[in-house]
Every structure is written in C-alpha cells, then in structure tokens.
Design an enzyme around this catalytic site. Structure first.
Site, PDB file in Angstrom:
ATOM      1  N   PRO A 115      91.500  88.916  48.642  1.00  0.00           N
ATOM      2  CA  PRO A 115      90.730  89.705  49.603  1.00  0.00           C
ATOM      3  C   PRO A 115      90.327  91.018  48.941  1.00  0.00           C
ATOM      4  O   PRO A 115      91.189  91.770  48.489  1.00  0.00           O
ATOM      5  CB  PRO A 115      91.740  89.950  50.745  1.00  0.00           C
ATOM      6  CG  PRO A 115      93.084  89.779  50.122  1.00  0.00           C
ATOM      7  CD  PRO A 115      92.932  88.868  48.951  1.00  0.00           C
ATOM      8  N   ALA A 142      88.166  94.450  49.428  1.00  0.00           N
ATOM      9  CA  ALA A 142      87.427  95.306  50.367  1.00  0.00           C
ATOM     10  C   ALA A 142      86.039  95.620  49.812  1.00  0.00           C
ATOM     11  O   ALA A 142      85.898  96.068  48.674  1.00  0.00           O
ATOM     12  CB  ALA A 142      88.199  96.597  50.613  1.00  0.00           C
ATOM     13  N   CYS A 194      98.534  96.250  50.514  1.00  0.00           N
ATOM     14  CA  CYS A 194      97.456  97.227  50.310  1.00  0.00           C
ATOM     15  C   CYS A 194      98.038  98.617  50.029  1.00  0.00           C
ATOM     16  O   CYS A 194      98.792  99.154  50.831  1.00  0.00           O
ATOM     17  CB  CYS A 194      96.544  97.286  51.525  1.00  0.00           C
ATOM     18  SG  CYS A 194      95.177  98.459  51.287  1.00  0.00           S
ATOM     19  N   LYS A 213     100.886  88.521  51.885  1.00  0.00           N
ATOM     20  CA  LYS A 213     100.637  89.051  50.539  1.00  0.00           C
ATOM     21  C   LYS A 213     101.468  90.312  50.381  1.00  0.00           C
ATOM     22  O   LYS A 213     101.369  91.225  51.209  1.00  0.00           O
ATOM     23  CB  LYS A 213      99.147  89.354  50.347  1.00  0.00           C
ATOM     24  CG  LYS A 213      98.812  89.804  48.921  1.00  0.00           C
ATOM     25  CD  LYS A 213      97.308  89.761  48.647  1.00  0.00           C
ATOM     26  CE  LYS A 213      97.047  89.903  47.150  1.00  0.00           C
ATOM     27  NZ  LYS A 213      96.652  91.230  46.724  1.00  0.00           N
ATOM     28  N   GLU A 225      95.875  91.305  37.392  1.00  0.00           N
ATOM     29  CA  GLU A 225      95.402  91.337  35.992  1.00  0.00           C
ATOM     30  C   GLU A 225      95.113  89.949  35.413  1.00  0.00           C
ATOM     31  O   GLU A 225      95.217  89.745  34.207  1.00  0.00           O
ATOM     32  CB  GLU A 225      96.416  92.061  35.094  1.00  0.00           C
ATOM     33  CG  GLU A 225      96.618  93.532  35.419  1.00  0.00           C
ATOM     34  CD  GLU A 225      95.342  94.370  35.304  1.00  0.00           C
ATOM     35  OE1 GLU A 225      94.532  94.111  34.395  1.00  0.00           O
ATOM     36  OE2 GLU A 225      95.151  95.281  36.138  1.00  0.00           O
ATOM     37  N   ARG A 236      89.594  91.284  41.045  1.00  0.00           N
ATOM     38  CA  ARG A 236      88.519  92.073  40.427  1.00  0.00           C
ATOM     39  C   ARG A 236      87.746  91.316  39.347  1.00  0.00           C
ATOM     40  O   ARG A 236      86.541  91.510  39.206  1.00  0.00           O
ATOM     41  CB  ARG A 236      89.108  93.381  39.873  1.00  0.00           C
ATOM     42  CG  ARG A 236      89.477  94.368  40.980  1.00  0.00           C
ATOM     43  CD  ARG A 236      90.259  95.550  40.475  1.00  0.00           C
ATOM     44  NE  ARG A 236      91.546  95.153  39.923  1.00  0.00           N
ATOM     45  CZ  ARG A 236      92.317  95.942  39.190  1.00  0.00           C
ATOM     46  NH1 ARG A 236      91.920  97.164  38.897  1.00  0.00           N
ATOM     47  NH2 ARG A 236      93.490  95.521  38.739  1.00  0.00           N
TER      48      ARG A 236
END
Length: 317
Positions: free
Chosen positions: A14, A16, A100, A140, A202, A225
């Site tokens: 997820p 944002a 988060c 998570k 990573e 990412r």
C-alpha cells in the site's frame, strides 16, 4: 478455508498517493498476485468521506484484493468494518496497518504506535474478525516502535485470528533508512509464527527478492517503492524478464496515464506528474521532461509530451 498465501506470493505494498486503482491494474498485468489499496482511515470510512469511498473501488482485474485500514478507536473501527461488509464481494482481504511511521498516523495511536501496545493490537484484530464478513484478515507490522521486539510481536499475533502477516524489516524510528533493514529479525518471526509471513523492505530486483526469501524463509515478498519506477518488477521476479527498454517504459506510461484519466478525469493529468518523474528516472533529458510536465494540466498535451519524450529517448538509445 484454504490459505490465500501460496509459495512465493508477490504483493504490491500500500503506497500513499501511488497505489490507486489505475496503478494497481498496471502491476496486476505484470503478475502481482495480491494488490493492496492505499491506507484508508477508519474515521474517513465511518463518516463516508466521498474521496475515501473512491479509494475503496477496485478493478475487475484485482482478485484477490486487500483493503488496508488504519485506526485505533474500536467503536469507529466497528462502524468502518460494517460499512465495508457491504462491499464484501469486492474485497477479499481486510488488512490492518500497524506499520505506518508517518507522524499524522502514529502520533494518534494508529499505525506503528500499536506496536507499543500489543494487547490493544490483539484486541483490535479480534474485533475486526468478529465484525467483518470479508473472508480474510491480515496485518502489516514493523519490527517494533523504538526498539526491535520481533518475538514479542510474533507471539502476540499467534493469539489473533489473522490469515497472514506482512513484516517490514525496520522499526518505526528507523523510517526508511536503507542501512536499518533487518531480514534476520523477520526470519526469527517466521520461526515463531503459526501463519504465513510476507517479507517487505528494500526489495528492488529479482535477485534481491530471491535473497530475502532465502534469508527469511518467508512465504512471499511485498514490493513498494521499487514498483513505482518499474511495475514490471513482478514479471522480472516470476519469469526473469530482462527486457527493460525505453519502449516498455513508454507503453506502460501511456497505458497507465490513459487509465488514470478515465478513472479521475482531467485532474488525473496533474496527479500523474509524480508517476512520470518515476518512469523517466535515469533517462537522458529526464530532468527537462520533469520540469515540462510539472507545468502541464491538459491531458491531451500531457499525452503528447509523454509520446514525444519516450519516442525521442528510444531513438537515441
């Protein structure tokens, strides 16, 4: 009920501002097994915020689809889950965010701050399972808040009715510092947990994915990412795709852009700027291209700019 996690499951994290429906469709076509929505506040859900309800929508391609919620007020969580029960045909997995690190989430007792109160975390997961009509439940987590407590977290989760857990290999305080990633602690949790574990953090290549699976013993990996720049990373992992050329970037950029405009309307052009920053990264003329797209608001002009940049770059390559 059978496990929803198979060996070497690949999940989209997820993200944002990024993992909206159009982006999730793109990664689904590239082989992501499970896609997850952006994190959604239970307050916004409970009060039927219009923008939030748009975030609940899923693509027909997304199956299974996980919806991630964040919150710590049991009354509000109950209201939010009851609302989501109305979409139970669309959502296969309800995921609670306990990872988060953003201050606006963790400073209010949600997200990673639940790792400071594992009893509360267990209570919330049991409540969600009781109220939810959505088939699967997951969580998570990170390795802790200020300090690593992987075994305490794993033992607490064994007392909950969840179907799997995603573990991000850092504490809340570590943020996203590369040097802080700790796969050994994920491996410790895997040895204790009674449910499947997905490793996160990573993972940016097929080689890294394999290394993390071997080191942690995880049942799969979650990629965040790295997928923004190259959504085809899931195909790279599954099939060893190496053909990462400019033509591929152009095709994906245009398809993703067109889907964004159809989903969001003209405003989608502005929202897509950050995606173009990612898709053009490392290419010749990328800096000038980013400057240009930051000034464009018209979808037709934006599409022309995308075509021109990638076509020109492909010729030079």
């Amino acid at each position: 009920m059978d496990s929803i996690i198979c060996k070497n499951t690949l999940m989209l994290a997820p993200l944002a501002g990024y993992s909206d429906l159009p982006f999730r469709e793109v990664v689904k076509k590239f082989g992501a097994d499970i896609t997850v929505s952006e994190m959604i506040s239970v307050h916004a859900l409970a009060f039927k915020n219009k923008k939030t309800l748009k975030m609940v929508e899923k693509s027909p391609l997304e199956n299974p689809f996980a919806l991630q919620i964040a919150g710590n007020d049991t009354n509000i969580i109950t209201r939010a889950v009851e609302l989501l029960n109305q979409s139970k045909e669309d959502i296969q997995i309800l995921d609670l965010n306990c990872g988060c690190p953003a201050p606006k989430v963790s400073n209010h007792g949600s997200g990673s701050s639940l790792l400071k109160d594992l009893n509360k975390l267990v209570e919330i997961l049991r409540l969600i399972r009781r109220v939810s009509k959505i088939p699967y439940l997951s969580v998570k987590v990170r390795l802790g808040f200020n300090t690593k407590i992987p075994l305490e977290i794993a033992n607490a989760l064994n007392d909950t009715p969840i179907d799997y857990v995603v573990v991000h290999g850092r504490t809340k305080t570590d943020g996203y510092k590369k040097e802080c990633i700790d796969y050994n602690s994920i491996a410790l949790m895997k040895q204790v947990l009674s449910m499947p574990l997905i490793a996160n953090g990573e993972i940016n290549s097929a080689q890294k994915s394999q290394k993390v699976l071997e080191c942690t013993g995880a049942d799969g990996v979650m990629i965040g990412r790295a997928a923004i720049e190259k959504p085809w990373i899931f195909t790279q992992i599954k099939e060893g795709l190496q053909n990462e050329n400019v033509e591929l970037r152009q095709r994906v950029s245009l398809e993703h852009f067109d889907r964004t405009i159809s989903f969001r309307g003209d405003y989608g052009a502005i929202m897509f700027r950050k995606n173009l920053h990612a898709y053009s990264k490392g290419l010749k003329g990328a800096s000038e291209f980013r400057t240009l797209v930051n000034t464009i608001t018209n979808p037709t002009l934006m599409r022309e700019a995308i075509l021109e940049f990638f076509s020109k770059t492909a010729l030079e390559h």
